[in-house]
Design a protein around this motif. Structure first.
Motif, mmCIF file in Angstrom:
data_model
loop_
_atom_site.group_PDB
_atom_site.id
_atom_site.type_symbol
_atom_site.label_atom_id
_atom_site.label_comp_id
_atom_site.label_asym_id
_atom_site.label_seq_id
_atom_site.Cartn_x
_atom_site.Cartn_y
_atom_site.Cartn_z
ATOM 1 N N HIS A 99 38.511 38.435 42.598
ATOM 2 C CA HIS A 99 38.467 37.051 43.087
ATOM 3 C C HIS A 99 39.158 36.968 44.449
ATOM 4 O O HIS A 99 40.274 37.420 44.622
ATOM 5 C CB HIS A 99 39.160 36.110 42.092
ATOM 6 C CG HIS A 99 39.330 34.717 42.614
ATOM 7 N ND1 HIS A 99 38.275 33.836 42.701
ATOM 8 C CD2 HIS A 99 40.418 34.061 43.113
ATOM 9 C CE1 HIS A 99 38.717 32.695 43.215
ATOM 10 N NE2 HIS A 99 40.013 32.809 43.476
ATOM 11 N N HIS A 138 40.990 33.352 36.849
ATOM 12 C CA HIS A 138 40.543 34.326 37.848
ATOM 13 C C HIS A 138 40.715 35.750 37.350
ATOM 14 O O HIS A 138 41.649 36.052 36.624
ATOM 15 C CB HIS A 138 41.328 34.116 39.153
ATOM 16 C CG HIS A 138 41.188 32.725 39.681
ATOM 17 N ND1 HIS A 138 42.170 31.768 39.521
ATOM 18 C CD2 HIS A 138 40.179 32.122 40.335
ATOM 19 C CE1 HIS A 138 41.762 30.636 40.066
ATOM 20 N NE2 HIS A 138 40.558 30.826 40.565
ATOM 21 N N GLU A 150 42.954 38.896 47.824
ATOM 22 C CA GLU A 150 42.048 39.293 46.739
ATOM 23 C C GLU A 150 42.860 39.734 45.530
ATOM 24 O O GLU A 150 43.797 40.526 45.658
ATOM 25 C CB GLU A 150 41.142 40.436 47.188
ATOM 26 C CG GLU A 150 40.153 40.849 46.128
ATOM 27 C CD GLU A 150 39.158 41.902 46.608
ATOM 28 O OE1 GLU A 150 38.486 42.482 45.756
ATOM 29 O OE2 GLU A 150 39.068 42.144 47.828
#
Length: 180
Positions: A65, A61, A92
């Motif tokens: 993301h 990630h 996030e």
């Protein structure tokens, strides 16, 4: 502009029995005497217990993301459960540095953004960070055993593990309907 639940007003025109929903900006909660009995205000700074649903790592990630969490304990206001266990919350990733050579470990930072419940977003304040384990010991051993090639030993990626628990706080007073 983001709106909180509207204030429900009885329709006066043409004898209609249908309520009119008037949206209000989320940063302006009405005075307490204007809140209907089936509504409740979740106060700013109310603690919210969350649990991560799926692992988030610097290996897979990057910043931006979005990841799911769940409410891990009910949110209770004035003795009344207003958000149940299992409600969906979101976080996030704000920074994700992958692990690197010479044993450099990964670093991950994320913010906890909001709860989605009954069509309302309850804004949250909170953040979390994770660091991968340093691989410097392995790098040193690799250099001793393999010479300069040992410098290519990597550190570990940073992870927020599935099942990890954390606490956030409601970012602003938020009006909810009991029918949520």
């Amino acid at each position: 502009m983001i709106f909180a639940w509207g204030i429900v007003l009885a329709a006066q025109a043409a004898g209609a029995d249908t309520p009119i929903v008037v949206p209000i900006p989320s940063d302006s909660v009405p005075p307490i005497e204007h809140i209907a009995p089936e509504q409740v205000v979740v106060p700013r700074d109310t603690p919210v217990h969350l649990m991560v649903l799926n692992e988030v790592s610097t290996k897979d990630h990057a910043a931006g993301h979005k990841f799911r969490l769940r409410v891990d304990r009910p949110i209770v206001v004035d003795g009344r459960e207003v958000v149940p266990v299992g409600a969906t919350a979101w976080g996030e990733v704000t920074d994700a540095s992958r692990s690197g050579n010479v044993g450099k470990s990964g670093e991950l930072a994320a913010v906890l953004t909001h709860i989605e419940f009954g069509g309302t977003h309850i804004p949250l304040e909170g953040q979390t960070t994770a660091d991968g384990k340093s691989g410097k010991g392995e790098t040193l051993l690799g250099v001793l055993a393999m010479g300069p090639l040992g410098l290519f030993a990597k550190g570990n990626n940073a992870k927020i593990k599935a099942g990890e628990k954390m606490v956030a706080f409601v970012a602003q007073d938020t009006l909810l309907s009991d029918a949520s």
